[in-house]
Design an enzyme around this catalytic site. Structure first.
Site, PDB file in Angstrom:
ATOM      1  N   ASP A  76       3.205  -8.410  13.144  1.00  0.00           N
ATOM      2  CA  ASP A  76       3.867  -7.301  12.446  1.00  0.00           C
ATOM      3  C   ASP A  76       5.068  -6.744  13.223  1.00  0.00           C
ATOM      4  O   ASP A  76       6.018  -6.235  12.612  1.00  0.00           O
ATOM      5  CB  ASP A  76       2.869  -6.165  12.200  1.00  0.00           C
ATOM      6  CG  ASP A  76       2.006  -6.413  10.965  1.00  0.00           C
ATOM      7  OD1 ASP A  76       2.481  -7.057  10.024  1.00  0.00           O
ATOM      8  OD2 ASP A  76       0.857  -5.950  10.953  1.00  0.00           O
ATOM      9  N   HIS A 130       0.818  -1.222   0.000  1.00  0.00           N
ATOM     10  CA  HIS A 130       0.000   0.000   0.000  1.00  0.00           C
ATOM     11  C   HIS A 130       0.851   1.271   0.000  1.00  0.00           C
ATOM     12  O   HIS A 130       0.758   2.125   0.869  1.00  0.00           O
ATOM     13  CB  HIS A 130      -1.113   0.005   1.044  1.00  0.00           C
ATOM     14  CG  HIS A 130      -0.785  -0.524   2.416  1.00  0.00           C
ATOM     15  ND1 HIS A 130       0.193  -0.008   3.195  1.00  0.00           N
ATOM     16  CD2 HIS A 130      -1.356  -1.510   3.139  1.00  0.00           C
ATOM     17  CE1 HIS A 130       0.231  -0.637   4.344  1.00  0.00           C
ATOM     18  NE2 HIS A 130      -0.700  -1.563   4.334  1.00  0.00           N
ATOM     19  N   GLU A 154      -5.392  -8.025   9.464  1.00  0.00           N
ATOM     20  CA  GLU A 154      -5.023  -7.484   8.153  1.00  0.00           C
ATOM     21  C   GLU A 154      -4.812  -8.644   7.179  1.00  0.00           C
ATOM     22  O   GLU A 154      -4.250  -9.684   7.521  1.00  0.00           O
ATOM     23  CB  GLU A 154      -3.794  -6.572   8.237  1.00  0.00           C
ATOM     24  CG  GLU A 154      -3.652  -5.728   6.964  1.00  0.00           C
ATOM     25  CD  GLU A 154      -2.693  -4.554   7.071  1.00  0.00           C
ATOM     26  OE1 GLU A 154      -1.983  -4.422   8.076  1.00  0.00           O
ATOM     27  OE2 GLU A 154      -2.663  -3.754   6.102  1.00  0.00           O
ATOM     28  N   HIS A 182      -3.614 -11.359  13.714  1.00  0.00           N
ATOM     29  CA  HIS A 182      -3.893 -10.038  13.126  1.00  0.00           C
ATOM     30  C   HIS A 182      -4.889 -10.203  11.989  1.00  0.00           C
ATOM     31  O   HIS A 182      -4.766 -11.112  11.168  1.00  0.00           O
ATOM     32  CB  HIS A 182      -2.570  -9.461  12.616  1.00  0.00           C
ATOM     33  CG  HIS A 182      -2.623  -8.091  12.058  1.00  0.00           C
ATOM     34  ND1 HIS A 182      -3.593  -7.163  12.372  1.00  0.00           N
ATOM     35  CD2 HIS A 182      -1.773  -7.455  11.187  1.00  0.00           C
ATOM     36  CE1 HIS A 182      -3.351  -6.038  11.724  1.00  0.00           C
ATOM     37  NE2 HIS A 182      -2.262  -6.190  10.996  1.00  0.00           N
ATOM     38  N   ASP A 195      -3.039  -9.545   4.750  1.00  0.00           N
ATOM     39  CA  ASP A 195      -1.791 -10.231   4.382  1.00  0.00           C
ATOM     40  C   ASP A 195      -1.492 -11.373   5.346  1.00  0.00           C
ATOM     41  O   ASP A 195      -0.618 -12.202   5.073  1.00  0.00           O
ATOM     42  CB  ASP A 195      -0.606  -9.257   4.306  1.00  0.00           C
ATOM     43  CG  ASP A 195      -0.468  -8.350   5.515  1.00  0.00           C
ATOM     44  OD1 ASP A 195      -1.469  -8.097   6.187  1.00  0.00           O
ATOM     45  OD2 ASP A 195       0.657  -7.886   5.778  1.00  0.00           O
ATOM     46  N   TYR A 227      10.687  -0.614   7.942  1.00  0.00           N
ATOM     47  CA  TYR A 227       9.366  -1.123   8.314  1.00  0.00           C
ATOM     48  C   TYR A 227       8.815  -0.337   9.508  1.00  0.00           C
ATOM     49  O   TYR A 227       7.665   0.098   9.521  1.00  0.00           O
ATOM     50  CB  TYR A 227       9.484  -2.613   8.661  1.00  0.00           C
ATOM     51  CG  TYR A 227       8.172  -3.299   8.861  1.00  0.00           C
ATOM     52  CD1 TYR A 227       7.512  -3.908   7.796  1.00  0.00           C
ATOM     53  CD2 TYR A 227       7.581  -3.354  10.114  1.00  0.00           C
ATOM     54  CE1 TYR A 227       6.305  -4.539   7.986  1.00  0.00           C
ATOM     55  CE2 TYR A 227       6.368  -3.976  10.305  1.00  0.00           C
ATOM     56  CZ  TYR A 227       5.734  -4.575   9.235  1.00  0.00           C
ATOM     57  OH  TYR A 227       4.531  -5.189   9.426  1.00  0.00           O
ATOM     58  N   HIS A 254       6.475 -11.060   8.980  1.00  0.00           N
ATOM     59  CA  HIS A 254       7.150 -10.609   7.753  1.00  0.00           C
ATOM     60  C   HIS A 254       8.656 -10.758   7.933  1.00  0.00           C
ATOM     61  O   HIS A 254       9.210 -10.353   8.960  1.00  0.00           O
ATOM     62  CB  HIS A 254       6.880  -9.130   7.478  1.00  0.00           C
ATOM     63  CG  HIS A 254       5.462  -8.809   7.119  1.00  0.00           C
ATOM     64  ND1 HIS A 254       4.841  -9.305   5.997  1.00  0.00           N
ATOM     65  CD2 HIS A 254       4.551  -8.025   7.733  1.00  0.00           C
ATOM     66  CE1 HIS A 254       3.605  -8.827   5.938  1.00  0.00           C
ATOM     67  NE2 HIS A 254       3.394  -8.062   6.972  1.00  0.00           N
ATOM     68  N   HIS A 286       0.011  -2.725  14.616  1.00  0.00           N
ATOM     69  CA  HIS A 286      -0.354  -1.372  14.272  1.00  0.00           C
ATOM     70  C   HIS A 286      -1.839  -1.211  13.943  1.00  0.00           C
ATOM     71  O   HIS A 286      -2.237  -0.149  13.444  1.00  0.00           O
ATOM     72  CB  HIS A 286       0.477  -0.928  13.058  1.00  0.00           C
ATOM     73  CG  HIS A 286       0.130  -1.741  11.816  1.00  0.00           C
ATOM     74  ND1 HIS A 286      -0.239  -1.142  10.642  1.00  0.00           N
ATOM     75  CD2 HIS A 286       0.048  -3.061  11.598  1.00  0.00           C
ATOM     76  CE1 HIS A 286      -0.499  -2.074   9.732  1.00  0.00           C
ATOM     77  NE2 HIS A 286      -0.337  -3.241  10.292  1.00  0.00           N
TER      78      HIS A 286
HETATM   79 FE1  FEO Z   1      -0.717  -5.238   9.525  1.00  0.00          FE
HETATM   80 FE2  FEO Z   1       1.465  -7.280   7.886  1.00  0.00          FE
HETATM   81  O1  FEO Z   1      -0.183  -6.519   8.295  1.00  0.00           O
END
Ligand code: FEO
Length: 395
Positions: free
Chosen positions: A164, A25, A81, A79, A83, A192, A226, A145
């Protein structure tokens, strides 16, 4: 078939590597991205996170290299989100009896909104889940986050599944910090933090404190969602977060961010950068024509001196510079003690640089030099004047 990677006895990385991702994004991911998921084989087969929907096959192949996915008993969604939660319905369809755990109430709400009611169990900080010889402990880390974020601690294996937090966008064949270029891993962890976690540094500081409270012998690995897994450099990444990231500490460094139309603002940017160089202060020149705002923010993170320049276009600053300032303001950096320099050129009204100065002041910058605005062109005498002003500021 793609394989899982064993990270401890009966604990596997089963995530996906997105080698070609170059944007998350709007954040440039020049080293790609990984979406990590982890599988624990215990009395209850447990999967932690599920990767992005487009990596369904990769996730399932890696899980299948260890166990039939239909045997998954527990899915922990650290999480919402997408991904990390994208394949929640995939797993539930293959393993209809699996119980899904997410933070309460935001995780449950978020998963319900995205995937419908798949039967979620909400958990809070202090809750635990026995999956056999392991008991997993949940710690909510709201706003690190998103409101729903949580981490899962496995005391048996001494692994913190941190989602994250402590992540980096870094696609490699190495799964561990000691299998990759550690300097690049730490650099990507910094980028990051600067672009994803920075607005929530207070909450991130709380998360680091919670990790520290586990005690020095309680942590063999931090396994984020990640990038690489920290095992040989756990202390290094914790210290980075504590001393450099969440502290908001500023260094004697400078970043000069600008765009130019016909070259005057560009010449001013170089004169300002040269002044820092003359004083032995490391400075990074960032031309927004060729450098993305997410890289600019990486440089910006700990700079005491921030110079931002734009010429005037139709009574405004250039859109590239406005984009940088909007993005920077959204990341809410701690600007206390930062010194700003607003500069740029104009034809008939100095509104470009003036608006830059107003934006910097609105987020707490001091502008001891006022606004350096130059009409039309800059000859060497003017550039020397700019350089001298900055040298004077630096003392
Ligand atoms: Fe907040 Fe890697 O997603």
């Amino acid at each position: 078939m793609l394989s899982a990677v064993q990270i401890k006895p009966d604990v596997y990385w089963v995530g996906a590597i997105d080698w070609n991702a170059r944007s998350f994004h709007g954040y440039t991911t020049e080293q790609g991205i990984t979406y990590n998921a982890y599988l624990i084989l215990d009395e209850k087969v447990t999967l932690i996170d599920t990767a992005k929907i487009t990596f369904k096959d990769e996730l399932l192949q890696r899980i299948s290299s260890v166990i039939d996915p239909s045997k998954i008993d527990v899915l922990i969604a650290n999480h919402v989100e997408m991904d990390h939660s994208g394949n929640t319905p995939t797993i539930k369809a293959l393993a209809p009896n699996c119980q899904i755990y997410a933070s309460a109430p935001q995780g449950v709400r978020g998963l319900t909104a995205h995937y419908g009611d798949l039967g979620y169990t909400g958990v809070k900080t202090g809750d635990t889940l026995c999956i056999g010889k392991r008991t997993l402990a949940f710690v909510q880390t709201p706003m690190v986050h998103w409101p729903d974020n949580m981490v899962t601690y496995d005391a048996y294996d001494k692994i913190l599944f941190s989602n994250d937090a402590f992540g980096q966008h870094y696609a490699t064949t190495g799964r561990f910090d000691d299998e990759v270029d550690i300097n690049e891993a730490l650099r990507q962890a910094r980028k990051y933090y600067a672009n994803i976690v920075q607005p929530y540094r207070v909450q991130a500081a709380g998360a680091v404190k919670a990790v520290r409270s586990l005690g020095p012998d309680a942590l063999d690995m931090i396994a984020p969602a990640h990038g690489i897994i920290w095992r040989s450099h756990v202390e290094d990444i914790l210290k980075k977060y504590e001393d450099e990231f969440v502290s908001g500490a500023l260094a004697e460094k400078a970043v000069v961010v600008y765009d130019s139309m016909w070259g005057t603002t560009d010449k001013m940017a170089h004169a300002i950068t040269d002044a820092f160089q003359a004083k032995g202060i490391p400075a990074q020149l960032v031309d927004l024509k060729v450098t993305d705002v997410s890289d600019a923010m990486d440089y910006f993170l700990d700079c005491k001196y921030v110079a931002v320049g734009s010429p005037t276009l139709n009574s405004q600053m250039l859109p590239t510079v406005a984009k940088f300032l909007t993005y920077m303001k959204g990341l809410s950096p701690k600007n206390e003690g930062r010194v700003g320099i607003a500069f740029g050129s104009y034809g008939w009204a100095p509104l470009g640089p003036k608006n830059v100065g107003a934006e910097l002041q609105s987020v707490g910058f001091e502008l001891p030099l006022g606004v350096l605005a130059r009409n039309w062109t800059a000859d060497q005498a003017y550039l020397d004047e700019v350089r001298d002003k900055v040298l004077g500021l630096l003392g």
